[in-house]
Design a protein around this motif. Structure first.
Motif, PDB file in Angstrom:
ATOM      1  N   GLY A   1       0.358 -11.040   1.090  1.00 53.19           N
ATOM      2  CA  GLY A   1       1.648 -11.375   0.504  1.00 53.19           C
ATOM      3  C   GLY A   1       2.243 -10.281  -0.341  1.00 53.19           C
ATOM      4  N   ASP A   2       1.450  -9.272  -0.719  1.00 47.22           N
ATOM      5  CA  ASP A   2       1.977  -8.163  -1.513  1.00 47.22           C
ATOM      6  C   ASP A   2       2.859  -7.252  -0.660  1.00 47.22           C
ATOM      7  OD1 ASP A   2       0.651  -8.917  -3.815  1.00 47.22           O
ATOM      8  OD2 ASP A   2      -1.001  -7.488  -3.572  1.00 47.22           O
ATOM      9  N   VAL A   3       3.812  -6.600  -1.318  1.00 50.71           N
ATOM     10  CA  VAL A   3       4.589  -5.522  -0.712  1.00 50.71           C
ATOM     11  C   VAL A   3       4.109  -4.215  -1.344  1.00 50.71           C
ATOM     12  CG1 VAL A   3       6.862  -4.485  -0.412  1.00 50.71           C
ATOM     13  CG2 VAL A   3       6.597  -6.971  -0.272  1.00 50.71           C
ATOM     14  N   ILE A   4       3.540  -3.325  -0.544  1.00 50.80           N
ATOM     15  CA  ILE A   4       3.087  -2.036  -1.050  1.00 50.80           C
ATOM     16  C   ILE A   4       4.309  -1.139  -1.228  1.00 50.80           C
ATOM     17  CG2 ILE A   4       1.733   0.033  -0.556  1.00 50.80           C
ATOM     18  CD1 ILE A   4      -0.274  -1.764   0.883  1.00 50.80           C
ATOM     19  N   VAL A   5       4.510  -0.650  -2.452  1.00 51.52           N
ATOM     20  CA  VAL A   5       5.693   0.131  -2.792  1.00 51.52           C
ATOM     21  C   VAL A   5       5.238   1.510  -3.259  1.00 51.52           C
ATOM     22  CG1 VAL A   5       7.792   0.204  -4.177  1.00 51.52           C
ATOM     23  CG2 VAL A   5       6.853  -2.008  -3.482  1.00 51.52           C
ATOM     24  N   VAL A   6       5.614   2.548  -2.509  1.00 55.23           N
ATOM     25  CA  VAL A   6       5.083   3.888  -2.731  1.00 55.23           C
ATOM     26  C   VAL A   6       6.171   4.838  -3.216  1.00 55.23           C
ATOM     27  CG1 VAL A   6       3.806   5.804  -1.715  1.00 55.23           C
ATOM     28  CG2 VAL A   6       3.477   3.478  -0.823  1.00 55.23           C
ATOM     29  N   SER A   7       5.923   5.463  -4.369  1.00 59.03           N
ATOM     30  CA  SER A   7       6.764   6.542  -4.869  1.00 59.03           C
ATOM     31  C   SER A   7       6.033   7.850  -4.602  1.00 59.03           C
ATOM     32  CB  SER A   7       7.013   6.367  -6.368  1.00 59.03           C
ATOM     33  OG  SER A   7       7.736   7.455  -6.886  1.00 59.03           O
ATOM     34  N   ALA A   8       6.589   8.661  -3.688  1.00 57.24           N
ATOM     35  CA  ALA A   8       5.902   9.878  -3.248  1.00 57.24           C
ATOM     36  C   ALA A   8       6.802  11.096  -3.301  1.00 57.24           C
ATOM     37  CB  ALA A   8       5.352   9.681  -1.835  1.00 57.24           C
TER      38      ALA A   8
ATOM     39  N   PRO B   1       4.440  -3.339 -11.333  1.00 60.10           N
ATOM     40  CA  PRO B   1       3.572  -4.180 -10.509  1.00 60.10           C
ATOM     41  C   PRO B   1       3.925  -5.653 -10.689  1.00 60.10           C
ATOM     42  CG  PRO B   1       2.284  -2.575 -11.738  1.00 60.10           C
ATOM     43  CD  PRO B   1       3.679  -2.490 -12.271  1.00 60.10           C
ATOM     44  N   GLY B   2       4.028  -6.374  -9.576  1.00 65.89           N
ATOM     45  CA  GLY B   2       4.310  -7.805  -9.641  1.00 65.89           C
ATOM     46  C   GLY B   2       5.763  -8.177  -9.617  1.00 65.89           C
TER      47      GLY B   2
ATOM     48  N   PHE C   1       3.143  -4.094  -5.139  1.00 66.17           N
ATOM     49  CA  PHE C   1       1.850  -3.464  -5.398  1.00 66.17           C
ATOM     50  C   PHE C   1       2.145  -1.973  -5.407  1.00 66.17           C
ATOM     51  CE2 PHE C   1      -2.540  -2.202  -4.625  1.00 66.17           C
ATOM     52  CZ  PHE C   1      -3.276  -3.170  -5.291  1.00 66.17           C
ATOM     53  N   THR C   2       2.286  -1.398  -6.598  1.00 68.20           N
ATOM     54  CA  THR C   2       2.917  -0.091  -6.728  1.00 68.20           C
ATOM     55  C   THR C   2       1.919   1.060  -6.581  1.00 68.20           C
ATOM     56  OG1 THR C   2       2.691  -0.082  -9.132  1.00 68.20           O
ATOM     57  CG2 THR C   2       4.715  -1.011  -8.223  1.00 68.20           C
ATOM     58  N   VAL C   3       2.428   2.150  -6.000  1.00 65.35           N
ATOM     59  CA  VAL C   3       1.616   3.335  -5.742  1.00 65.35           C
ATOM     60  C   VAL C   3       2.381   4.577  -6.177  1.00 65.35           C
ATOM     61  CG1 VAL C   3       0.377   4.679  -4.000  1.00 65.35           C
ATOM     62  CG2 VAL C   3       0.638   2.201  -3.702  1.00 65.35           C
ATOM     63  N   GLN C   4       1.737   5.425  -6.981  1.00 69.50           N
ATOM     64  CA  GLN C   4       2.281   6.740  -7.306  1.00 69.50           C
ATOM     65  C   GLN C   4       1.479   7.770  -6.533  1.00 69.50           C
ATOM     66  OE1 GLN C   4       4.984   7.463  -9.708  1.00 69.50           O
ATOM     67  NE2 GLN C   4       4.891   9.237  -8.333  1.00 69.50           N
ATOM     68  N   SER C   5       2.144   8.461  -5.608  1.00 72.05           N
ATOM     69  CA  SER C   5       1.473   9.376  -4.707  1.00 72.05           C
ATOM     70  C   SER C   5       2.122  10.750  -4.772  1.00 72.05           C
ATOM     71  CB  SER C   5       1.541   8.820  -3.279  1.00 72.05           C
ATOM     72  OG  SER C   5       0.841   9.631  -2.365  1.00 72.05           O
TER      73      SER C   5
END
Length: 224
Positions: A77-84, A159-160, A55-59
């Protein structure tokens, strides 16, 4: 273009479960040495292990507003994945947000920023992989994107896609390749068990790994 996309195509649950049985290194090798995320991003505890759809995040650096929104919209069940921005000197995630993740059944958090409250996160049992540990606070000012392609640790993550993490590191598997990579990982695991059995029976590394012809072609000499 919306800042937040909630409807994404995730890898099949059965394929995620199948991949979770194998280590990150095995998966990386099995898919042709692809998908390895930078070794700079490490688990805050070596016992931590995660596997789930990204579950992708651009921060923005020093800003965790999009991470907070991701926790709200992510599914169990999602893995939150953050690019910051690969900025470790900011504790963008800690015990309070970790508790929110656990309450929702989120499988883990991966970030190229810093985290804090690590003892509390470990006690919560939430797998967290980060670029570093920092007590420095963050702001909630700059909007980014949720569920767009991001770059994390040198890899493009969609995502996914499946993220598998353990004590050895993190690997990404394309969602459409997950079933095939799980089969290849099982075959690699079985082959390695065969190597171990051969060593225990007294066979040598040169014999088991078929190195004789390779070494001869390179002109290796010994004093034997």
């Amino acid at each position: 273009m919306p800042h937040i996309i909630t409807k994404i195509q995730r890898a099949a649950a059965a394929d995620v479960a199948a991949l979770s049985k194998f280590g990150s290194a095995t998966i990386h090798e099995a898919q042709g040495r692809l998908g390895a995320i930078s070794s700079k991003i490490k688990p805050i505890d070596r016992a931590m292990s995660l596997c789930g759809p990204a579950f992708t995040v651009q921060s923005s650096p020093r800003d965790n507003i999009m991470l907070q929104l991701a926790i709200h919209f992510a599914k169990a069940g999602d893995v939150i994945v953050v690019s910051a921005g690969e900025f470790a000197e900011a504790g963008s995630f800690g015990g309070v947000l970790g508790s929110a993740c656990v309450a929702k059944g989120i499988a883990g958090v991966v970030t190229d920023a810093g985290v804090r409250d690590t003892a509390e996160l470990i006690a919560l049992g939430l797998p967290v992989f980060s670029l570093g540990i920092s007590i420095r606070g963050t702001v909630k000012e700059t909007l980014g994107q949720i569920n767009k392609e991001i770059v994390l640790g040198g890899e493009i993550v969609r995502p996914g896609d499946v993220i598998r993490g353990d004590a050895d590191g993190l690997v990404m598997v394309r969602r459409e390749d997950a079933a095939e990579v799980a089969v290849k990982s099982a075959a690699r695991d079985e082959a390695e068990l065969g190597y171990i059995a051969a060593y225990k029976s007294g066979r040598t590394v040169i014999d088991v790994c078929n190195l004789e012809a390779v070494l001869k072609s390179k002109g290796l000499t010994t004093d034997l």
